[in-house]
Design a protein around this motif. Structure first.
Motif, PDB file in Angstrom:
ATOM      1  N   MET A   1       0.831  -1.166   0.000  1.00  0.00           N
ATOM      2  CA  MET A   1       0.000   0.000   0.000  1.00  0.00           C
ATOM      3  C   MET A   1       0.884   1.240   0.000  1.00  0.00           C
ATOM      4  SD  MET A   1      -2.723   1.151   2.910  1.00  0.00           S
ATOM      5  CE  MET A   1      -4.291   1.347   2.151  1.00  0.00           C
ATOM      6  N   ALA A   2       0.474   2.244  -0.696  1.00  0.00           N
ATOM      7  CA  ALA A   2       1.116   3.551  -0.714  1.00  0.00           C
ATOM      8  C   ALA A   2       0.031   4.563  -1.036  1.00  0.00           C
ATOM      9  CB  ALA A   2       2.235   3.598  -1.744  1.00  0.00           C
ATOM     10  N   LEU A   3       0.313   5.822  -0.774  1.00  0.00           N
ATOM     11  CA  LEU A   3      -0.656   6.876  -1.044  1.00  0.00           C
ATOM     12  C   LEU A   3      -0.073   7.890  -2.009  1.00  0.00           C
ATOM     13  CD1 LEU A   3      -1.933   7.580   2.600  1.00  0.00           C
ATOM     14  CD2 LEU A   3      -2.994   6.123   0.876  1.00  0.00           C
ATOM     15  N   THR A   4      -0.944   8.656  -2.632  1.00  0.00           N
ATOM     16  CA  THR A   4      -0.532   9.770  -3.463  1.00  0.00           C
ATOM     17  C   THR A   4      -1.417  10.960  -3.146  1.00  0.00           C
ATOM     18  OG1 THR A   4       0.026  10.489  -5.703  1.00  0.00           O
ATOM     19  CG2 THR A   4      -1.997   9.204  -5.446  1.00  0.00           C
ATOM     20  N   LEU A   5      -0.900  12.141  -3.435  1.00  0.00           N
ATOM     21  CA  LEU A   5      -1.629  13.399  -3.272  1.00  0.00           C
ATOM     22  C   LEU A   5      -1.635  14.123  -4.613  1.00  0.00           C
ATOM     23  CD1 LEU A   5      -0.106  14.777   0.054  1.00  0.00           C
ATOM     24  CD2 LEU A   5      -2.494  14.167  -0.320  1.00  0.00           C
ATOM     25  N   PRO A   6      -2.599  15.002  -4.824  1.00  0.00           N
ATOM     26  CA  PRO A   6      -2.546  15.802  -6.053  1.00  0.00           C
ATOM     27  C   PRO A   6      -1.262  16.624  -6.133  1.00  0.00           C
ATOM     28  CG  PRO A   6      -4.721  15.978  -5.033  1.00  0.00           C
ATOM     29  CD  PRO A   6      -3.837  15.226  -4.074  1.00  0.00           C
ATOM     30  N   THR A   7      -0.825  17.168  -4.999  1.00  0.00           N
ATOM     31  CA  THR A   7       0.425  17.923  -4.951  1.00  0.00           C
ATOM     32  C   THR A   7       0.926  17.997  -3.513  1.00  0.00           C
ATOM     33  OG1 THR A   7       1.521  19.983  -5.605  1.00  0.00           O
ATOM     34  CG2 THR A   7      -0.691  20.180  -4.715  1.00  0.00           C
ATOM     35  N   ILE A   8       2.238  18.149  -3.360  1.00  0.00           N
ATOM     36  CA  ILE A   8       2.832  18.323  -2.037  1.00  0.00           C
ATOM     37  C   ILE A   8       3.957  19.348  -2.167  1.00  0.00           C
ATOM     38  CG2 ILE A   8       4.538  16.487  -2.231  1.00  0.00           C
ATOM     39  CD1 ILE A   8       3.930  15.816   0.738  1.00  0.00           C
ATOM     40  N   SER A   9       4.101  20.170  -1.137  1.00  0.00           N
ATOM     41  CA  SER A   9       5.195  21.149  -1.091  1.00  0.00           C
ATOM     42  C   SER A   9       6.292  20.595  -0.201  1.00  0.00           C
ATOM     43  CB  SER A   9       4.696  22.483  -0.531  1.00  0.00           C
ATOM     44  OG  SER A   9       3.774  23.064  -1.411  1.00  0.00           O
ATOM     45  N   LEU A  10       7.481  20.484  -0.749  1.00  0.00           N
ATOM     46  CA  LEU A  10       8.621  19.985   0.013  1.00  0.00           C
ATOM     47  C   LEU A  10       9.219  21.118   0.841  1.00  0.00           C
ATOM     48  CD1 LEU A  10      10.358  17.835  -2.753  1.00  0.00           C
ATOM     49  CD2 LEU A  10       8.653  17.128  -1.065  1.00  0.00           C
ATOM     50  N   PRO A 112      -0.545  -3.141  11.779  1.00  0.00           N
ATOM     51  CA  PRO A 112       0.018  -1.821  12.095  1.00  0.00           C
ATOM     52  C   PRO A 112       0.284  -0.941  10.874  1.00  0.00           C
ATOM     53  CG  PRO A 112       1.018  -3.461  13.495  1.00  0.00           C
ATOM     54  CD  PRO A 112       0.167  -4.207  12.502  1.00  0.00           C
ATOM     55  N   ARG A 113       0.802  -1.510   9.793  1.00  0.00           N
ATOM     56  CA  ARG A 113       1.085  -0.702   8.595  1.00  0.00           C
ATOM     57  C   ARG A 113      -0.211  -0.180   7.972  1.00  0.00           C
ATOM     58  NH1 ARG A 113       5.329   0.493   5.561  1.00  0.00           N
ATOM     59  NH2 ARG A 113       6.671  -0.807   6.820  1.00  0.00           N
ATOM     60  N   GLN A 114      -1.245  -1.006   7.926  1.00  0.00           N
ATOM     61  CA  GLN A 114      -2.533  -0.560   7.401  1.00  0.00           C
ATOM     62  C   GLN A 114      -3.094   0.569   8.258  1.00  0.00           C
ATOM     63  OE1 GLN A 114      -4.433  -4.399   7.757  1.00  0.00           O
ATOM     64  NE2 GLN A 114      -4.644  -4.574   5.536  1.00  0.00           N
ATOM     65  N   ALA A 115      -2.995   0.421   9.572  1.00  0.00           N
ATOM     66  CA  ALA A 115      -3.490   1.449  10.494  1.00  0.00           C
ATOM     67  C   ALA A 115      -2.717   2.753  10.308  1.00  0.00           C
ATOM     68  CB  ALA A 115      -3.386   0.957  11.934  1.00  0.00           C
ATOM     69  N   ALA A 116      -1.408   2.655  10.085  1.00  0.00           N
ATOM     70  CA  ALA A 116      -0.594   3.852   9.881  1.00  0.00           C
ATOM     71  C   ALA A 116      -1.034   4.600   8.625  1.00  0.00           C
ATOM     72  CB  ALA A 116       0.881   3.484   9.813  1.00  0.00           C
ATOM     73  N   ALA A 129      -5.430  12.405   0.118  1.00  0.00           N
ATOM     74  CA  ALA A 129      -4.611  11.266  -0.312  1.00  0.00           C
ATOM     75  C   ALA A 129      -5.490  10.122  -0.780  1.00  0.00           C
ATOM     76  CB  ALA A 129      -3.712  10.807   0.826  1.00  0.00           C
ATOM     77  N   SER A 130      -4.993   9.421  -1.784  1.00  0.00           N
ATOM     78  CA  SER A 130      -5.697   8.237  -2.267  1.00  0.00           C
ATOM     79  C   SER A 130      -4.694   7.096  -2.388  1.00  0.00           C
ATOM     80  CB  SER A 130      -6.371   8.520  -3.617  1.00  0.00           C
ATOM     81  OG  SER A 130      -5.419   8.928  -4.571  1.00  0.00           O
ATOM     82  N   GLU A 131      -5.226   5.891  -2.304  1.00  0.00           N
ATOM     83  CA  GLU A 131      -4.377   4.703  -2.362  1.00  0.00           C
ATOM     84  C   GLU A 131      -3.876   4.474  -3.778  1.00  0.00           C
ATOM     85  OE1 GLU A 131      -4.633  -0.073  -1.383  1.00  0.00           O
ATOM     86  OE2 GLU A 131      -6.076   1.300  -0.474  1.00  0.00           O
ATOM     87  N   VAL A 132      -2.628   4.054  -3.873  1.00  0.00           N
ATOM     88  CA  VAL A 132      -2.023   3.731  -5.168  1.00  0.00           C
ATOM     89  C   VAL A 132      -2.123   2.212  -5.330  1.00  0.00           C
ATOM     90  CG1 VAL A 132       0.082   3.760  -6.551  1.00  0.00           C
ATOM     91  CG2 VAL A 132      -0.448   5.684  -5.031  1.00  0.00           C
ATOM     92  N   PRO A 133      -2.851   1.745  -6.322  1.00  0.00           N
ATOM     93  CA  PRO A 133      -2.982   0.291  -6.491  1.00  0.00           C
ATOM     94  C   PRO A 133      -1.691  -0.357  -6.950  1.00  0.00           C
ATOM     95  CG  PRO A 133      -4.084   1.451  -8.278  1.00  0.00           C
ATOM     96  CD  PRO A 133      -3.600   2.497  -7.323  1.00  0.00           C
ATOM     97  N   GLY A 134      -1.493  -1.596  -6.535  1.00  0.00           N
ATOM     98  CA  GLY A 134      -0.367  -2.388  -7.019  1.00  0.00           C
ATOM     99  C   GLY A 134       0.920  -2.239  -6.235  1.00  0.00           C
ATOM    100  N   ILE A 135       0.966  -1.365  -5.252  1.00  0.00           N
ATOM    101  CA  ILE A 135       2.174  -1.219  -4.440  1.00  0.00           C
ATOM    102  C   ILE A 135       1.889  -1.787  -3.069  1.00  0.00           C
ATOM    103  CG2 ILE A 135       3.754   0.402  -3.331  1.00  0.00           C
ATOM    104  CD1 ILE A 135       3.527   2.170  -5.712  1.00  0.00           C
ATOM    105  N   MET A 136       2.714  -2.729  -2.652  1.00  0.00           N
ATOM    106  CA  MET A 136       2.529  -3.386  -1.360  1.00  0.00           C
ATOM    107  C   MET A 136       3.728  -3.073  -0.458  1.00  0.00           C
ATOM    108  SD  MET A 136      -0.397  -4.562  -1.874  1.00  0.00           S
ATOM    109  CE  MET A 136      -0.627  -5.339  -0.297  1.00  0.00           C
TER     110      MET A 136
END
Length: 137
Positions: A1-10, A112-116, A129-136
């Protein structure tokens, strides 16, 4: 599981569109403690049996929780190619550590990782944020 955002400021001021957010460090702890104390409820010597004048008071502290850090990758392709993260999320000058209580009802039945990841998606700045499919990860 991983997430993505439309944009992020570093922290450098650079904005990245569609970054990949991966929990890069996860620490689970179970720091529950139970304290028992003998407490007088009746004054001894009033004719009652001594055991009837005392009770054991039990107090529970702590619980199962975890802390985690989040790494930002420029793209999913950069992550899949083994490129380094462009940033580990920071709060001011130090690395930001998120904290979640795994015993809370909303995390029941989750690893724990899912909860995080579920916790991260509720934090300020990450609600889109939305989930990125295919990444574990």
């Amino acid at each position: 599981m991983a997430l993505t955002l439309p944009t992020i400021s570093l922290s450098s001021g650079i904005d990245i569109a569609n970054p990949l957010l991966v929990i890069s460090e996860l620490n689970v702890n179970n720091n529950a403690s139970i304290n028992e104390r003998l407490e007088a409820t009746l004054a001894p010597g009033n004719g009652d049996a001594v055991n009837d004048g005392y009770k054991i008071v039990i107090t529970n502290h702590g619980g199962k929780g975890c802390t985690y850090m989040v790494s930002v990758f420029a793209t999913q392709a950069a992550f899949e190619a083994g490129k380094p993260a462009v940033e580990v999320l920071r709060d001011q000058r130090s690395v930001r550590v998120f904290s979640v209580q795994l015993g809370d009802a909303e995390y029941e039945g989750m690893e724990p990782r899912q909860a995080a990841y579920a916790h991260l998606a509720t934090q300020e700045g990450f609600v889109e944020a939305s989930e990125v499919p295919g990444i574990m990860v």
